[in-house]
Each structure stands twice: as structure tokens, then as C-alpha cells.
Design a protein around this motif. Structure first.
Motif, PDB file in Angstrom:
ATOM      1  N   SER A  19     -24.202  19.762  23.129  1.00  0.00           N
ATOM      2  CA  SER A  19     -24.714  19.045  21.931  1.00  0.00           C
ATOM      3  C   SER A  19     -25.315  20.285  20.802  1.00  0.00           C
ATOM      4  CB  SER A  19     -25.866  18.245  22.077  1.00  0.00           C
ATOM      5  OG  SER A  19     -26.627  17.802  20.954  1.00  0.00           O
ATOM      6  N   ILE A  20     -26.007  21.347  21.182  1.00  0.00           N
ATOM      7  CA  ILE A  20     -26.298  22.343  20.262  1.00  0.00           C
ATOM      8  C   ILE A  20     -24.872  23.135  19.581  1.00  0.00           C
ATOM      9  CG2 ILE A  20     -27.643  24.595  20.190  1.00  0.00           C
ATOM     10  CD1 ILE A  20     -29.613  23.182  21.941  1.00  0.00           C
ATOM     11  N   MET A  21     -24.096  23.320  20.711  1.00  0.00           N
ATOM     12  CA  MET A  21     -22.939  23.992  20.306  1.00  0.00           C
ATOM     13  C   MET A  21     -21.948  23.292  19.165  1.00  0.00           C
ATOM     14  SD  MET A  21     -21.463  25.852  23.661  1.00  0.00           S
ATOM     15  CE  MET A  21     -20.020  26.202  22.913  1.00  0.00           C
ATOM     16  N   ASP A  56     -29.294  14.035  36.460  1.00  0.00           N
ATOM     17  CA  ASP A  56     -29.872  14.988  36.989  1.00  0.00           C
ATOM     18  C   ASP A  56     -29.858  16.354  35.965  1.00  0.00           C
ATOM     19  OD1 ASP A  56     -27.306  17.365  37.135  1.00  0.00           O
ATOM     20  OD2 ASP A  56     -26.377  15.282  37.713  1.00  0.00           O
ATOM     21  N   ASN A  57     -30.876  17.305  36.274  1.00  0.00           N
ATOM     22  CA  ASN A  57     -31.087  18.300  35.297  1.00  0.00           C
ATOM     23  C   ASN A  57     -29.763  19.272  34.720  1.00  0.00           C
ATOM     24  OD1 ASN A  57     -33.781  17.571  35.005  1.00  0.00           O
ATOM     25  ND2 ASN A  57     -34.577  18.714  36.719  1.00  0.00           N
ATOM     26  N   VAL A  58     -29.008  19.329  35.778  1.00  0.00           N
ATOM     27  CA  VAL A  58     -27.837  20.119  35.518  1.00  0.00           C
ATOM     28  C   VAL A  58     -26.885  19.432  34.377  1.00  0.00           C
ATOM     29  CG1 VAL A  58     -25.659  21.111  36.467  1.00  0.00           C
ATOM     30  CG2 VAL A  58     -27.862  21.214  37.778  1.00  0.00           C
ATOM     31  N   THR A  59     -26.767  18.072  34.571  1.00  0.00           N
ATOM     32  CA  THR A  59     -26.018  17.370  33.557  1.00  0.00           C
ATOM     33  C   THR A  59     -26.827  17.502  32.323  1.00  0.00           C
ATOM     34  OG1 THR A  59     -25.070  15.937  35.240  1.00  0.00           O
ATOM     35  CG2 THR A  59     -25.092  14.982  32.953  1.00  0.00           C
ATOM     36  N   MET A  60     -27.948  17.276  32.378  1.00  0.00           N
ATOM     37  CA  MET A  60     -28.815  17.134  31.076  1.00  0.00           C
ATOM     38  C   MET A  60     -28.737  18.615  30.434  1.00  0.00           C
ATOM     39  SD  MET A  60     -32.156  14.785  32.180  1.00  0.00           S
ATOM     40  CE  MET A  60     -33.125  15.755  30.875  1.00  0.00           C
ATOM     41  N   GLY A  61     -28.834  19.737  31.103  1.00  0.00           N
ATOM     42  CA  GLY A  61     -28.585  20.791  30.581  1.00  0.00           C
ATOM     43  C   GLY A  61     -27.350  21.302  29.843  1.00  0.00           C
ATOM     44  N   ARG A  62     -26.152  20.828  30.767  1.00  0.00           N
ATOM     45  CA  ARG A  62     -24.914  20.938  30.310  1.00  0.00           C
ATOM     46  C   ARG A  62     -24.781  20.090  28.846  1.00  0.00           C
ATOM     47  NH1 ARG A  62     -21.961  19.377  34.712  1.00  0.00           N
ATOM     48  NH2 ARG A  62     -22.037  21.822  35.196  1.00  0.00           N
ATOM     49  N   VAL A  65     -35.664  20.311  19.668  1.00  0.00           N
ATOM     50  CA  VAL A  65     -35.071  19.611  20.868  1.00  0.00           C
ATOM     51  C   VAL A  65     -36.210  18.718  21.297  1.00  0.00           C
ATOM     52  CG1 VAL A  65     -34.440  20.100  23.108  1.00  0.00           C
ATOM     53  CG2 VAL A  65     -33.738  21.777  21.254  1.00  0.00           C
ATOM     54  N   PRO A  66     -35.881  17.638  21.486  1.00  0.00           N
ATOM     55  CA  PRO A  66     -36.870  16.418  22.216  1.00  0.00           C
ATOM     56  C   PRO A  66     -37.593  17.083  23.338  1.00  0.00           C
ATOM     57  CG  PRO A  66     -34.492  15.602  22.392  1.00  0.00           C
ATOM     58  CD  PRO A  66     -34.592  16.844  21.790  1.00  0.00           C
TER      59      PRO A  66
END
Length: 160
Positions: free
Chosen positions: A74-76, A63-69, A43-44
Motif C-alpha cells: 500500500s505504501i509503495m 495474520d501479521n505477515v499478511t498485514m505487513g505485506r 499509518v493507522p
């Protein structure tokens, strides 16, 4: 051979999350910043640059929530079926304060029914912390963990 985070009939352990966050009053396994990034995990590492200067702002102004989602999705999407459907299943363990474990056990029944996972609490009732274990298929375990962390924060709010 099974590692320390595996249950008796379980396959690869997702992780054993027991750490110093307990003493900080933070959620189980949730420390500030979660370490120095996950660049060693494929993960970068986006912890530097402008995003680090402005809390809540991520790369590209997201925002961090959007990035986390987006990261989770992406991983899934990239997860090969042989991993996601491994018949041995997975287990994720997290330390929770003992006084919260009793309240979380009651809420875990709904989570187990919804996700098809097994959520159990281990350790002595009088101990400072108990271990919450979530067992099942990979995506189900991840979903169950997210739901249990939501309930953890709800219980924490109710207790304050």
C-alpha cells in the motif's frame, strides 16, 4: 545540511536504526513490538483490540505477515514518483554484531547485484557492533534491507 544518517553524496536519510535490540540478541533494529505503533507516520495504529491479545492475529483475522505485506504494498503504491526516483538516493543504516558483519559482507555481494544498491559495513572489526549502510533508490534500498535481514537471520541460525 546533512543529518547524521546521511552519506557524503546522499539525500534524505531513511533512518538510522541503532538501538537497544543489540543487547537482546534480536535482529538489527528489531525490538519487540517496534514501539507504540506508527500512527504519527500516517499509518493507522492497529496495536490495540483483539489483535493485541492473540499474537500472530491481526486486524480482521489476518495474520501479521499478511498485514505487513499489504502495508508495504500500500505504501509503495501511494509513493509519488518524485520520492521513489529522487536522484540523490537514500541510505538506511543498521547496527549488526561484529561477528556477523564478516559473514554478511560475503552475502551482501549477491544482494547488491540483485538490487543495484551499495551495501557497506563501517566501524572497527574489534567493536561489539558495526554499522551496515544500504544506499540507493528508495524501493531498491527497502528490497535490499529485507534481503539482508533474511541473510542476517540465516547467519544467526548457522551460528547457533
Amino acid at each position: 545540511a546533512m543529518g547524521p544518517a546521511m552519506g557524503p553524496a546522499m539525500g534524505p536519510a531513511m533512518g538510522s536504526v541503532m538501538g537497544s535490540a543489540m543487547g537482546l540478541g534480536l535482529g538489527p533494529g528489531m525490538g519487540p513490538g517496534m514501539g507504540a505503533g506508527m500512527s504519527g507516520m500516517g499509518v493507522p495504529d492497529n496495536s490495540g483490540g483483539m489483535a493485541g491479545m492473540f499474537p500472530g492475529m491481526g486486524v480482521g483475522g489476518k495474520d501479521n505477515v499478511t498485514m505487513g505485506r499489504e502495508l508495504v504494498m500500500s505504501i509503495m503504491d501511494d509513493m509519488p514518483p518524485f520520492v521513489a526516483q529522487d536522484p540523490r538516493g537514500f541510505v538506511l543504516r543498521s547496527a549488526v554484531p561484529s561477528q556477523m558483519a564478516v559473514l554478511l559482507q560475503k552475502r551482501a555481494v549477491q544482494v547488491m547485484g540483485f538490487t543495484g544498491t551499495k551495501v557497506s559495513f563501517h566501524g572497527e572489526a574489534g567493536a561489539t557492533a558495526r554499522i551496515m549502510s544500504i544506499e540507493g533508490q528508495l524501493f531498491n534500498v527497502c528490497a535490499s534491507y529485507m534481503l539482508m535481514m533474511r541473510r542476517y537471520l540465516e547467519v544467526e541460525t548457522e551460528l547457533c
